[in-house]
Scaffold this active site. Sequence first.
Site, mmCIF file in Angstrom:
data_model
loop_
_atom_site.group_PDB
_atom_site.id
_atom_site.type_symbol
_atom_site.label_atom_id
_atom_site.label_comp_id
_atom_site.label_asym_id
_atom_site.label_seq_id
_atom_site.Cartn_x
_atom_site.Cartn_y
_atom_site.Cartn_z
ATOM 1 N N ARG A 188 -3.590 -9.906 4.913
ATOM 2 C CA ARG A 188 -4.003 -9.957 3.505
ATOM 3 C C ARG A 188 -2.850 -9.445 2.654
ATOM 4 O O ARG A 188 -2.517 -8.261 2.724
ATOM 5 C CB ARG A 188 -5.257 -9.094 3.316
ATOM 6 C CG ARG A 188 -5.815 -9.094 1.914
ATOM 7 C CD ARG A 188 -7.009 -8.160 1.808
ATOM 8 N NE ARG A 188 -7.549 -8.110 0.457
ATOM 9 C CZ ARG A 188 -7.039 -7.362 -0.510
ATOM 10 N NH1 ARG A 188 -5.997 -6.603 -0.285
ATOM 11 N NH2 ARG A 188 -7.590 -7.377 -1.714
ATOM 12 N N LYS A 200 0.817 -1.222 0.000
ATOM 13 C CA LYS A 200 0.000 0.000 0.000
ATOM 14 C C LYS A 200 0.849 1.270 0.000
ATOM 15 O O LYS A 200 2.026 1.252 0.365
ATOM 16 C CB LYS A 200 -0.983 -0.028 1.171
ATOM 17 C CG LYS A 200 -2.145 -0.971 0.838
ATOM 18 C CD LYS A 200 -3.325 -0.859 1.731
ATOM 19 C CE LYS A 200 -4.427 -1.803 1.198
ATOM 20 N NZ LYS A 200 -5.464 -2.063 2.189
HETATM 21 C C1 7PJ Z 1 -8.179 -4.421 1.667
HETATM 22 C C2 7PJ Z 1 -9.231 -5.206 1.230
HETATM 23 C C3 7PJ Z 1 -7.885 -4.362 3.063
HETATM 24 C C4 7PJ Z 1 -9.710 -5.891 3.384
HETATM 25 C C5 7PJ Z 1 -8.327 -4.213 -0.468
HETATM 26 C C6 7PJ Z 1 -5.345 -3.130 -2.019
HETATM 27 C C7 7PJ Z 1 -6.689 -2.527 -2.044
HETATM 28 N N1 7PJ Z 1 -9.996 -5.951 2.072
HETATM 29 N N2 7PJ Z 1 -9.333 -5.055 -0.113
HETATM 30 N N3 7PJ Z 1 -8.684 -5.117 3.871
HETATM 31 N N4 7PJ Z 1 -7.607 -3.816 0.591
HETATM 32 N N5 7PJ Z 1 -10.441 -6.607 4.252
HETATM 33 O O1 7PJ Z 1 -5.139 -4.335 -1.819
HETATM 34 O O2 7PJ Z 1 -4.381 -2.338 -2.212
HETATM 35 O O3 7PJ Z 1 -6.989 -3.669 3.556
HETATM 36 S S1 7PJ Z 1 -8.051 -3.703 -2.123
#
Ligand code: 7PJ
Length: 286
Positions: free
Chosen positions: A268, A234
Amino acid sequence: MPAFVFWETHFSMLFQCGRFQLDLSSPKVMGIVNVTPDSFSDGGQYQHVEVAVAHALDLIAQGAAVLDIGGESTRPNATPVPLDEELQRVIPVIEALVAREIPVPISIDTYKPAVMRAAIAAGASIVNDVRGLQEEGALAAVAQSTAGVCIMHMQGTPQTMQQDPHYEDVVAEVTAFLRTQRDACLAAGVAPQRIMLDPGFGFGKTRAHNIALAKALPTLLTLGCPLLVGLSRKSVLGQMTGNDVDARLHASVAAAVISAMQGAHLLRVHDVKATVEALKVVTALK
Ligand code: 7PJ
């Protein structure tokens, strides 16, 4: 509050999701499977399914405990994807993975209730909602299933969220939102063992907001639910290192390790192998 809570929050944490029980007594990795046009080359009509399935199987081999499948980018300024297109992107991928009887639960990254329902019907076991079940019908879609749910906090929408994020007290406000949405889930009949929370790094947050939340994971743990943390690649890591998105591996692993040391249960990430190895060391040295 000690700087590091370490492990006392991790004992016998079983997350219930569909036919799976995810053991979160040590931190686990959720591997990201993006099914968006920029993440596959546009060969045949179903090439994206093959590419996504191959990537998903690779992430399982690398040690992912969960796969997170998303058909709509929620990056800042991303354009919304129509319902039909999102369904066409993700449902065949879920069906193909379920047909292969993969050993890990599939999470569907969506805020659309129709996508949640179709994904669950196709065999997804977790709903990962960046809007925290605020969409009309989202709570019912989860409550009428046995799926687990990840409630994430976002201020604004992906189109506007990074324009001028503002909080009086970011930790208090994110905590209050997650508590409210968790309580709505409980009131709708979702068992507490099915609920996971996520402060939503990068979603309507400045660098200072992200840092405040990263340091406040022990506070968020007081809500009594497992925590999911998504910091992988990020922009806040870009701000800290000066590196572009394709050179944030080491920063991402560092973020995952320190999050896990502060009690995060599920990380994640894009870089599954590196993160799984780093978390093995964290677990061994607990
Ligand atoms: C997240 C997500 C996060 C959860 C994305 C990216 C953006 N779902 N979906 N938490 N980020 N739960 O991966 O840069 O931080 S998409």
